[in-house]
Design an enzyme around this catalytic site. Structure first.
Site, PDB file in Angstrom:
ATOM      1  CD  GLU A   1      30.043  33.853  34.449  1.00 54.01           C
ATOM      2  OE1 GLU A   1      30.133  34.402  33.335  1.00 54.01           O
ATOM      3  OE2 GLU A   1      29.803  32.313  33.984  1.00 54.01           O
ATOM      4  N   GLY A   2      35.603  34.082  32.630  1.00 55.97           N
ATOM      5  CA  GLY A   2      36.916  34.605  32.514  1.00 55.97           C
ATOM      6  C   GLY A   2      37.688  34.361  33.348  1.00 55.97           C
TER       7      GLY A   2
END
Length: 594
Positions: A440-441
Site C-alpha cells: 500500500e505504498g
C-alpha cells in the site's frame, strides 16, 4: 505462550473517554440506533470470536501456509470454517448500506473490529479486509447494475474481493502498467495481463472472488492518465445472481513470503477474462484511490495490531520470567531471582510498546471518526474532515507501521533467546509485521505523499488544519498547572513543525530533490508530534478521572504519557537536524563511488 486478549478497556478509553464516541454517533444518520450498549455488545462478541476462533489459528496459518494445486488454493486448517462462522455472525455486512444487505453501522465501528481481528490473526483478517475495500469502491463508483450484481454477495460475505494493481515491472509506478482491456461487442471488456502480490487472490473460503483490476484501453494515453478500472469476477454471475461460468482468471503461483503465510499472496493471470468498466474511462486511478486509501488505513491498523500483540506477549513473559536481582534489592525474595519486569531496560521496552500501541489506537480511531464525518456531513465540516484525513492517512500508514515493527522487535528482545524460538509466537509477529511498511505504498512513498502532495502542494493549508487544533488545545490548557509538562513541549514542537515545513519548502525552490531528501524524516517527525497530541489528551483524561475503582488504569495512562514525552518525543531533535541537513549529503556522491 500467552494468548491474545482483546484490550476492551483500552478501546473503551480511546473511544468514549478520549474521543467522545457516544456524542459522535449522535451526529451520524446511520447510527440512530447505535447506543453505547449496542456498540459494547458488538465489541464483546467480536472479542469472543477473535480470542476463541481465529487467534488459535494464527500459528497454524504460519506453519501450514497456503497450497496451490492446479490453480486451486487451499488455506490452512480451520481458516475456512472460521470464515463461515464470521459470515454466519453477520460481521462482513456491519458497515455497509442497508439497501445492499448491510447493517448500516458507521465505518469507525468497523475499524475497531478490524483491530481485534488483525491483532488476533492478521493473515486471516486480510481475506474479509480486502473484500471491504472492494465493496467501498463499488459503492462509490459502480453502476446500479454492478451494485446489484456484486455488492449483495460481497456484503453478505458469500463472495470476497481483491485489488489488482501491481505488475512485475512496476510497483508504485502504476503509469507503467501493461494489462490490456479490449472492448467486446456486449459492452464488456477482455482483460489480458498478469498481476502480482495479490493478497487473497485465490482461496477456498468463499464461492466467488471479485477482482478490482487496473488496465489500459486500446486508445488510452500513456502514464497514469490512461488507466481504467474494471471489475473481473472469478466466476461470472448467472441470471439469478449466483455463480455461473468460470472466467479466464487463474492463480499462476503463490509468493514465497517472509511472513503472513496464512494469506494467499498470488500471481494472477488474466487471459482474455471478461471484465466490466467501473467509473469513467481513463479515470481508474482516481476511482482506485477509494480502495487504496481504505487499504492504507487498514495497514495502519496492522501496525497497531503487531504492536499490541507483541506487547501482550512480552508483558506476560516479563511478569513470569525470573532473571537476576534488581539492583536496588530483591523484589521477589522468596524466589531464586526477580521477574524481569523489575529491570529498567525491560521497562523501557515494555513502555515503548505500550506507548506506541495505545497512541496508535487513539490516532487511528480519530481518523476513523473523520471518515464518518466526511461521509455524512456537508459544507465546511465535510471539507475539514476530508482535509484532516488526507493529511493524517500517510502519517497513520507509515508512522504506525514503522513503530509497530519497532514494537514487535522489542517484544522479541524482552524474551531474550526465547524470542528467537518459534513456539512463543513473537518471531512470527516480527515477520508478519515487516510487510506493513512495504505494501500500500512504502514508507518513502507515504512520506512523499505527505510532504509533497499534501503539505507543500497545498501551501501548508492541510497541515494548518491540524496544527491549529493542536495550538488551540495547548492554549486551552496553558494555565493548567498539571498539564504543563505536556502542553509546553507540544506547543513548541507544533510551532517548529510549521517552521521545518517552511524550511523544506524554501530549499525545494532551489532544488526539488530537497523534498525527497527530507520526506521520511519529516513524516516520522510528524508522527511523533501527532502522537504527542493524543498522549497529552490521554493525560488530561487520566488527571481528571473521578473514579477510584480504575485508579491504576488511569495512573498507568498518565505515566505512559510522561514516558512518551521524556523518552520517545526527544527523537524529534535528531529528526530536525537530519531534515535541515539537506539533500547534498545524499546526492553528492557519484554512482561509481558507492
Amino acid at each position: 505462550m500467552s494468548d491474545y486478549k482483546a484490550p476492551l478497556r483500552d478501546i473503551e478509553f480511546a473511544l468514549y473517554e478520549l474521543l467522545g464516541y457516544e456524542k459522535h454517533l449522535g451526529t451520524l444518520p446511520c447510527a440512530e440506533d447505535a447506543t453505547r450498549e449496542l456498540v459494547d455488545a458488538i465489541l464483546e462478541e467480536g472479542a469472543k470470536f477473535c480470542e476463541k476462533v481465529i487467534s488459535p489459528l494464527n500459528r497454524v496459518g504460519d506453519e501450514q501456509g497456503c497450497t496451490l494445486v492446479d490453480g486451486v488454493v487451499t488455506t490452512p486448517d480451520g481458516f475456512k470454517e472460521a470464515y463461515q462462522q464470521f459470515v454466519d455472525g453477520g460481521w462482513p455486512s456491519m458497515c455497509h448500506a442497508l439497501e445492499h444487505g448491510g447493517q448500516g453501522l458507521p465505518e469507525s465501528l468497523g475499524t475497531v473490529l478490524n483491530e481485534l481481528t488483525g491483532s488476533a490473526n492478521w493473515s486471516w483478517s486480510m481475506y474479509p479486509g480486502l473484500a471491504h475495500g472492494a465493496m467501498k469502491t463499488l459503492e462509490l463508483h459502480g453502476t446500479d447494475e454492478q451494485k446489484q450484481q456484486y455488492l449483495t454477495k460481497l456484503v453478505e460475505g458469500a463472495w470476497t474481493g481483491t485489488m489488482c494493481l501491481t505488475e512485475a515491472h512496476c510497483g508504485t509506478d502504476l503509469g507503467m502498467l501493461k494489462t490490456k482491456a479490449e472492448p467486446n461487442e456486449d459492452g464488456s471488456y477482455s482483460i489480458t495481463g498478469s498481476k502480482m502480490f495479490i493478497s487473497a487472490g485465490e482461496h477456498d473460503l468463499a464461492e466467488n472472488i471479485v477482482h478490482i483490476v487496473l488496465a489500459r484501453l486500446p486508445d488510452a494515453p500513456e502514464g497514469t492518465k490512461g488507466i481504467s478500472l474494471f471489475v473481473v469476477p472469478k466466476f461470472l454471475a448467472n441470471d439469478h445472481g449466483g455463480v455461473g461460468e468460470r472466467n479466464q482468471v487463474v492463480c499462476g503461483s503463490l509468493e514465497h513470503k517472509m511472513g503472513i503465510h496464512g494469506n494467499a499472496t498470488c500471481v494472477m493471470n488474466f487471459d482474455g477474462a471478461k471484465g466490466f468498466l467501473i467509473g469513467p474511462p481513463n479515470r481508474g486511478l482516481n476511482c482506485m484511490f477509494t480502495f487504496m486509501n481504505t487499504a492504507r488505513l487498514g495497514t495502519a491498523i496492522q501496525g497497531l495490531a503487531h504492536a499490541e500483540l507483541g506487547y501482550q506477549k512480552s508483558l506476560a513473559y516479563a511478569r513470569d520470567r525470573l532473571q537476576m536481582r534488581a539492583l536496588s534489592g530483591a523484589k521477589n525474595p522468596s524466589g531464586p531471582a526477580d521477574p524481569i519486569i523489575v529491570h529498567p531496560d525491560v521497562r523501557r521496552m515494555l513502555l515503548t510498546q505500550k506507548a506506541f500501541a495505545e497512541g496508535a489506537r487513539m490516532l487511528i480511531y480519530y481518523a476513523a471518526q473523520l471518515i464518518d464525518t466526511e461521509q455524512f456531513s456537508q459544507g465546511e465540516e465535510q471539507l475539514a474532515a476530508g482535509e484532516l484525513l488526507a493529511l493524517l492517512t500517510p502519517i497513520a500508514k507509515a508512522f504506525v507501521t514503522e513503530t509497530g515493527f519497532e514494537s514487535a522487535n522489542l517484544a522479541i528482545q524482552c524474551f531474550g533467546g526465547h524470542g528467537y524460538i518459534r513456539e512463543w509466537g513473537v518471531e512470527q509477529n516480527v515477520r508478519d509485521a515487516r510487510i506493513s511498511m512495504l505494501y500500500e505504498g512504502t514508507t518513502g512513498i507515504q512520506a512523499l505523499d505527505l510532504l509533497g502532495r499534501k503539505v507543500l502542494s497545498s501551501q501548508g493549508e492541510l497541515l494548518k488544519r491540524f496544527t491549529k487544533i493542536i495550538h488551540k488545545y495547548c492554549q486551552a490548557h496553558a494555565q493548567t498547572e498539571e498539564m504543563q509538562e505536556f502542553v509546553e513541549p507540544l506547543a513548541t514542537l507544533n510551532k517548529e513543525w510549521g517552521e521545518l515545513t517552511l524550511h523544506v519548502g524554501m530549499a525545494a525552490l532551489n532544488d526539488p530533490e530537497e523534498v525527497g531528501a527530507a520526506a521520511v524524516d519529516y513524516l516520522m517527525y510528524s508522527g511523533y508530534v501527532t502522537l504527542a497530541y493524543f498522549w497529552a489528551r490521554a493525560a488530561e483524561v487520566a488527571l481528571t478521572a473521578n473514579t477510584k475503582d480504575d485508579q491504576d488504569f488511569y495512573t498507568g495512562k498518565l505515566k505512559t504519557a510522561q514516558f512518551y514525552y521524556a523518552r520517545i518525543l526527544p527523537r524529534t531533535r535528531t529528526l530536525k537536524e537530519t531534515i535541515k541537513s539537506g539533500a547534498k549529503n545524499l546526492l553528492s556522491m557519484e554512482e561509481c563511488q558507492f
